[in-house]
Design a protein around this motif. Structure first.
Motif, PDB file in Angstrom:
ATOM      1  N   ASP A  44      -3.768  -1.997  -1.795  1.00 12.64           N
ATOM      2  CA  ASP A  44      -2.455  -2.646  -1.980  1.00 12.64           C
ATOM      3  C   ASP A  44      -1.419  -1.792  -1.280  1.00 12.64           C
ATOM      4  O   ASP A  44      -1.085  -0.680  -1.748  1.00 12.64           O
ATOM      5  N   GLU A  45      -0.923  -2.283  -0.163  1.00  9.25           N
ATOM      6  CA  GLU A  45       0.117  -1.559   0.562  1.00  9.25           C
ATOM      7  C   GLU A  45       1.477  -1.928  -0.037  1.00  9.25           C
ATOM      8  O   GLU A  45       1.753  -3.106  -0.282  1.00  9.25           O
ATOM      9  N   LEU A  65      -2.704   7.746   5.373  1.00 12.94           N
ATOM     10  CA  LEU A  65      -1.944   6.516   5.583  1.00 12.94           C
ATOM     11  C   LEU A  65      -0.525   6.766   5.101  1.00 12.94           C
ATOM     12  O   LEU A  65      -0.297   7.464   4.097  1.00 12.94           O
ATOM     13  N   ALA A 110      -4.943   2.827  -2.541  1.00 16.28           N
ATOM     14  CA  ALA A 110      -5.778   3.064  -1.359  1.00 16.28           C
ATOM     15  C   ALA A 110      -7.133   3.570  -1.803  1.00 16.28           C
ATOM     16  O   ALA A 110      -7.289   4.085  -2.922  1.00 16.28           O
ATOM     17  N   CYS A 150       1.084   1.241  -4.725  1.00 19.80           N
ATOM     18  CA  CYS A 150       0.435   1.849  -3.555  1.00 19.80           C
ATOM     19  C   CYS A 150      -0.988   2.220  -3.956  1.00 19.80           C
ATOM     20  O   CYS A 150      -1.215   3.253  -4.596  1.00 19.80           O
ATOM     21  N   TYR A 179      -7.981   3.792   3.310  1.00 22.65           N
ATOM     22  CA  TYR A 179      -7.660   2.436   3.748  1.00 22.65           C
ATOM     23  C   TYR A 179      -6.996   1.717   2.579  1.00 22.65           C
ATOM     24  O   TYR A 179      -7.242   2.018   1.402  1.00 22.65           O
ATOM     25  N   TRP A 180      -6.131   0.760   2.900  1.00 21.94           N
ATOM     26  CA  TRP A 180      -5.285   0.131   1.898  1.00 21.94           C
ATOM     27  C   TRP A 180      -6.047  -0.854   1.026  1.00 21.94           C
ATOM     28  O   TRP A 180      -6.857  -1.629   1.515  1.00 21.94           O
ATOM     29  N   ASP A 187      -0.012   5.611  -8.835  1.00 22.13           N
ATOM     30  CA  ASP A 187       0.155   4.823  -7.611  1.00 22.13           C
ATOM     31  C   ASP A 187       1.196   3.730  -7.767  1.00 22.13           C
ATOM     32  O   ASP A 187       1.326   2.860  -6.918  1.00 22.13           O
ATOM     33  N   ALA A 238       3.129   4.487   4.367  1.00 20.31           N
ATOM     34  CA  ALA A 238       3.776   3.182   4.321  1.00 20.31           C
ATOM     35  C   ALA A 238       5.202   3.347   3.799  1.00 20.31           C
ATOM     36  O   ALA A 238       5.458   4.156   2.890  1.00 20.31           O
ATOM     37  N   CYS A 261       4.843   5.990   0.723  1.00 17.54           N
ATOM     38  CA  CYS A 261       3.588   6.287   0.030  1.00 17.54           C
ATOM     39  C   CYS A 261       2.627   6.892   1.037  1.00 17.54           C
ATOM     40  O   CYS A 261       2.355   6.294   2.076  1.00 17.54           O
TER      41      CYS A 261
END
Length: 1063
Positions: free
Chosen positions: A353-354, A429, A372, A370, A350-351, A403, A431, A420
């Protein structure tokens, strides 16, 4: 009334959503060159209906417009080669058409969309396409299951694997739902669990059913049939009366034991963000109760829910803090047992910082981040334009550090799309974030001259979206003033919005936003208006009303007059339908003829384009109670029975009474009678019974609103017969004709007859000790005795009798035979005490011939030949006097009086009032005694009388005898001494009456005159008077009918009478 505060505004509703927008990336106008951005895609796990075409969505934006391509299972998917597959125009959405045939299963797999233009490539998530499946239940033979009463049992479902999993439920083969409770319930795996089996469980069969979502089909498994072996036969009646139903059946009570999960402990893993379901199902006699606990703390607050009769614990939106040990405790009166479940919470990525789009000017620095998290911790992989970044051409201005990607001194032509990918064993995930290098002067993206309206004292914001590269600096000014608005009540955000913590009236005005970078500046104006809030000053109030009444719910609103107000009503939080029975007004809502369905929460919502206010109240409708049910007769006895019932719903008004009614099928079948009444707090009563009645009972509940419908009748109960214990009441005898007497009585009812062939022995005799009794036996409540004397008393007895015997000796009642017309009153006396009134007095008839009901008096005035109209007076039977007020002192009155019985009016007595000659008469005429001619006439008459007296004196002194027969044609008394010689001696006539006179009551001479003579009316002579001065003789004695008429000699010619007549 419940007022919902704080005040809700449209800006306030959107404000929380806007907070995310404040920190989001700045959008690049589409008229500027930019890489693709994925805007829409199908879900990762995509299940489709095999009966429909398949649509796999992929939409993107960019400049130039992106082109699309797909991979399937990691390989290029050539759309052009498959005639069933096409791609929407200006879109990447795949359409797979099966109208011309084909198998949807052939297209299952993992799909990924690529959107490309000159500045880069964006990727969709990997879409796992699966076709829904509804497999048939495998055929199997299900044997009869034999089980001991009290033993535990589980019936397995084992549904076929469907996609998605089917919904499981149990029914009988006749499609009746299986009743579930804490003893019998369905587990999460679909099996049906019996904590202990009862004999009644064998009354039906059990079939597991699976309902599949996409096909909307239900598949049914072959039903199970139970055979319950019991140790002790019993019937339902004995069980109802037994305090312990298990001991009554011979079932051994046992401590709880877990049927699922097995043993004393187990473990369960759950992913973060989903719902955790823990389950404990236990056997035992009696059925155990389940309680849930968490070791070392309380159950998670606000997110736990007990289900399936406390056998399941659901924890929603699980987080890492929910890990730990949970245990369920199963207990009954025989003991308890516990099972511990160790819960481990894992997490798909789960994010934190997206990554966001990055816009740089030539020569600027920047970075993509990025970050997670997950359990286990996810790995981060960077891609550029869909390819691993390691395999992309080297870029000296780009540096990858875990990241984060750092860009330094970027130049035009360095635009690209970076992906990412954060993944662990539980998921991944993906993005997209592009880097765009542009050289653009500032521009304002919002419309010019915006108008913003806000409610006073509410938080608001003024938007000024802008773009430029380098990113411009934005400042706000009010009403052209030079001071920058930031701080205090104002807060400027990086995306260009100006936030106000509290909008006041003085904050109204024109605001200007100015965006500036090295290439120039741009500005726009926003006008702010502050409005008064909408307030409900009088809202609805909680009410308790009776059914059929007309409640009114108030909703008076105060609002800003420049805003349009809308008032709506909700019932139970859903829009209220305003039908014919409801009237919506400016300040309220009226409900006509309120019914039970109108009960509930009513919310008044007053709203404008900017804000709204609401107020809620609960309307309780008092209704007649529901009918009692399940009537049962117990404790059956000769003269009593216990009736028990289950109360119905009181419908918000407590039950105050129960009315027990009965019906019998012999005397009045189908007619219900009230038996007894009991307080509303009881539901059982001992009823007194009468012999020889086939009873059936029903119960009616009563509250303040009214009475319920009657319950369904109970079973019948027959009592044995006996002789009557009471005799008929209301015995009376009365004649319907003058020669009969009708004897009637109130017959015994069904509860008084006490036996078959009810009849009545009627006895009667005249009220005379010497009279003999007569009797007659009848079945109807009436007997007529004929040929009776008129209105004589009778003694009467009526005795009840049936085939079991007679009632006790009855009381004697006095009755009377028929009545007839009464005789006339004994007398009618008339007295005139003055000129203004006449007094009447009478006596009762000598022969009333019945009960007198009154007197009828008719009278009329007359004067000579003239008569007035007849007047009528009616008097009570006890009244014997009447005073008549005269209308004039001259007229006389004629009276007709008769008595009355219920048969009619009797004989009439007639009398007339006497004539009056007194002052009342003379005052109405000329006084002739003072007239000259009258005085002369009187003198002449006096002289003449004197002469006549002298002549008579001379003749008398001579003493001569005269032959009588020569002068009179009168029959003389043979005993008279003068008859023989035919002469009459005047000397013997001194004290004898004249031939045409009659003797009065006191022996004096009464002159024979007309009806108008004074003597007749008591003005002359020596008539007798009562003590009160009323005249007796005239009114009670008629003229002698034997007096001689036609005598030529008259007293009018005698001097004495002449003098009397003139006096």
């Amino acid at each position: 009334m419940v007022l919902h505060r704080p005040h809700l505004t449209c800006a306030g509703i959107a404000f929380a959503l806007y907070l995310h927008h404040l920190v989001s990336a700045i959008e690049v106008p589409l008229d500027l060159p930019q890489p693709p951005t994925i805007t829409k895609q199908s879900v990762k796990d995509y299940i489709v209906d095999p009966r429909d075409n398949i649509f796999i969505e992929c939409e993107a934006k960019g400049n130039p417009v992106p082109t699309f391509s797909w991979t399937r299972n990691g390989k290029f998917f050539n759309v052009a080669k498959d005639p069933k597959v096409s791609m929407r125009r200006r879109s990447g959405t795949l359409v797979i058409d099966f109208h011309s045939g084909g198998r949807p299963e052939d297209y299952e797999g993992e799909y990924q969309c690529f959107a490309r233009n000159d500045y880069g490539t964006a990727l969709s998530s990997k879409i796992h396409l699966q076709v829904s499946k509804s497999p048939l239940w495998p055929k199997e033979k299900v044997d009869v299951i034999e089980v001991d009463e009290g033993a535990p049992l589980s019936l397995q479902c084992n549904p076929p694997p469907g996609l998605p999993s089917p919904v499981i439920f149990w029914m009988s083969s006749s499609m009746e739902p299986i009743h579930q409770d804490k003893r019998v319930s369905q587990g999460q795996n679909g099996d049906l669990y019996f904590s202990n089996v009862m004999l009644q469980d064998a009354q039906t069969d059990y079939s597991c059913n699976a309902r599949f979502h996409f096909t909307h089909t239900i598949q049914q498994k072959n039903p199970y049939t139970l055979k319950v072996k019991t140790k002790k036969p019993h019937n339902e009646t004995s069980l109802r009366n037994h305090t312990d139903m298990y001991s009554a059946r011979g079932v051994t009570e046992t401590t709880p034991s877990f049927m699922y999960p097995y043993g004393t402990s187990s473990s369960q893993m759950v992913l973060r963000g989903v719902d955790l379901l823990l389950e404990c199902i236990a056997s035992g006699v009696p059925a155990p109760d389940i309680m849930w606990y968490k070791k070392g703390g309380e159950l998670p607050a606000g997110k736990t829910k007990l289900e399936n009769f406390n056998k399941a614990l659901r924890i929603s939106n699980v987080s890492e803090e929910d890990s730990g040990e949970y245990f369920c405790l199963a207990s009954n009166k025989m003991g308890s047992i516990r099972h511990t479940i160790s819960v481990r919470v894992k997490a798909a990525p789960y994010w934190l910082d997206e990554p966001q789009n990055l816009i740089l000017a030539p020569g600027e620095d920047g970075r993509l981040v990025c970050r997670a998290n997950g359990n286990p911790k996810p790995t981060i992989q960077w891609l550029v334009n869909g390819e691993p970044i390691e395999a992309s051409p080297p870029n000296p201005s780009r540096e990858v550090a875990g990241d984060t990607i750092v860009f330094r001194d970027t130049q035009i032509g360095s635009s690209a799309v970076y992906q990412c990918n954060a993944s662990n064993e539980h998921g991944y995930l993906l993005a997209n974030a592009f880097v765009s290098v542009l050289d653009v002067p500032p521009r304002i993206l919002a419309p010019r001259n915006q108008l913003i309206k806000v409610i006073q004292y509410n938080r608001t914001r003024l938007d000024c979206p802008f773009f430029g590269s380098p990113i411009p600096t934005l400042r706000w000014f009010k009403n052209g003033q030079g001071n920058t608005l930031d701080g205090g009540n104002y807060k400027a955000h990086e995306n260009g919005s100006l936030e106000m913590n509290m909008a006041r009236k003085e904050d109204q005005g024109i605001y200007t936003c100015v965006a500036t970078n090295i290439l120039g500046k741009a500005e726009a104006q926003v006008r702010l208006e502050v409005k008064d809030p909408t307030r409900i000053v009088r809202g609805p109030e909680d009410q308790v009303v009776k059914r059929g009444s007309m409640p009114r719910l108030h909703c008076r609103v105060k609002h800003d007059p420049t805003l349009k107000l809308t008032v709506t009503w909700l019932k139970d939080d859903a829009p209220l339908y305003i039908g014919n029975r409801m009237k919506k007004e400016d300040d309220g809502l009226t409900i006509y003829g309120v019914a039970e369905k109108d009960q509930g929460d009513y919310t008044c919502v007053a709203s404008t384009e900017l804000d709204k206010d609401s107020a809620k109240a609960y309307l309780t409708v008092l209704e007649r109670p529901d009918r009692p049910r399940d009537l049962e007769l117990t404790d059956l006895a000769e003269r009593s029975v216990r009736l028990t019932w289950i109360p119905g719903d009181d419908n918000n008004s407590p039950i105050t009474d129960y009315i027990v009614q009965f019906e019998e099928d012999r005397f009045q079948p189908g007619t219900w009678h009230n038996h007894s009444r009991y307080p509303g707090s009881v539901n059982s009563a001992v009823l007194s019974l009468s012999p020889y009645v086939n009873y059936q009972f029903r119960v009616i509940a009563v509250n303040d609103v009214g009475s319920s419908l009657p319950s369904v009748p109970s079973e019948r109960y027959q009592t044995n017969g006996a002789r009557p214990e009471i005799n008929p009441t209301g015995v009376q005898g009365a004649g319907t004709q003058k020669n009969n007497m009708e004897i009637t009585w109130t017959p015994l009812n069904a509860t008084q007859a006490y036996g078959p062939n009810l009849r009545y022995i009627v006895r009667w005799r005249r009220r005379d000790a010497r009279g003999s009794w007569y009797n007659e036996t009848v079945k109807t409540p009436r007997h007529v005795v004929w040929n009776t004397p008129i209105y004589v008393p009778y003694e009467i007895k009526v005795q009840a009798e049936n085939d079991f015997g007679r009632a006790p000796e009855p009381d004697t009642v006095i009755g009377y035979s028929g009545e007839d017309l009464p005789s006339s009153p004994r007398y009618l006396r008339i007295r005139q005490p003055n000129l203004e009134s006449i007094n009447l007095e009478w006596d009762h008839p000598e022969h009333p011939n019945g009960v007198l009901t009154g007197y009828n008096l008719r009278y009329q005035a007359f004067n000579g030949s003239k008569t007035g109209r007849t007047l009528v007076e009616n008097f009570s039977p006890n009244q014997t006097r009447f005073t008549l007020q005269r209308t004039d002192p001259i007229s006389r009155y004629r009276f007709f009086l008769r008595a009355r019985t219920q048969v009619g009016d009797g004989e009439t007595i007639v009398e007339e009032s006497p004539a009056l000659l007194n002052e009342a008469y003379t005052k109405n005429h000329v006084d002739i005694a003072t007239q000259g001619w009258f005085i002369g006439l009187m003198c002449a008459i006096a002289l003449l009388v004197l002469i006549l007296l002298i002549v008579c004196f001379i003749k008398r002194s001579r003493g001569g005898k005269y032959p009588v027969r020569d002068n009179k044609d009168e029959h003389l008394n043979p005993e008279d001494k003068n008859v023989e010689d035919g002469s009459f001696d005047y000397s013997d006539e001194d004290n004898k009456p004249l031939p045409n006179s009659q003797t009065s009551l006191d022996g004096t001479i009464k002159q024979q005159e007309s009806d108008d003579s004074l003597v007749d009316y008591g003005e002359g002579g020596e008539g007798q008077f009562n003590e009160d001065g009323s005249f007796i003789g005239q009114y009670t004695v008629k003229k002698d009918k034997e007096e001689t008429e036609g005598n030529e000699s008259s007293e009018a010619t005698s001097p004495v009478n002449a003098i009397y007549s003139l006096a």
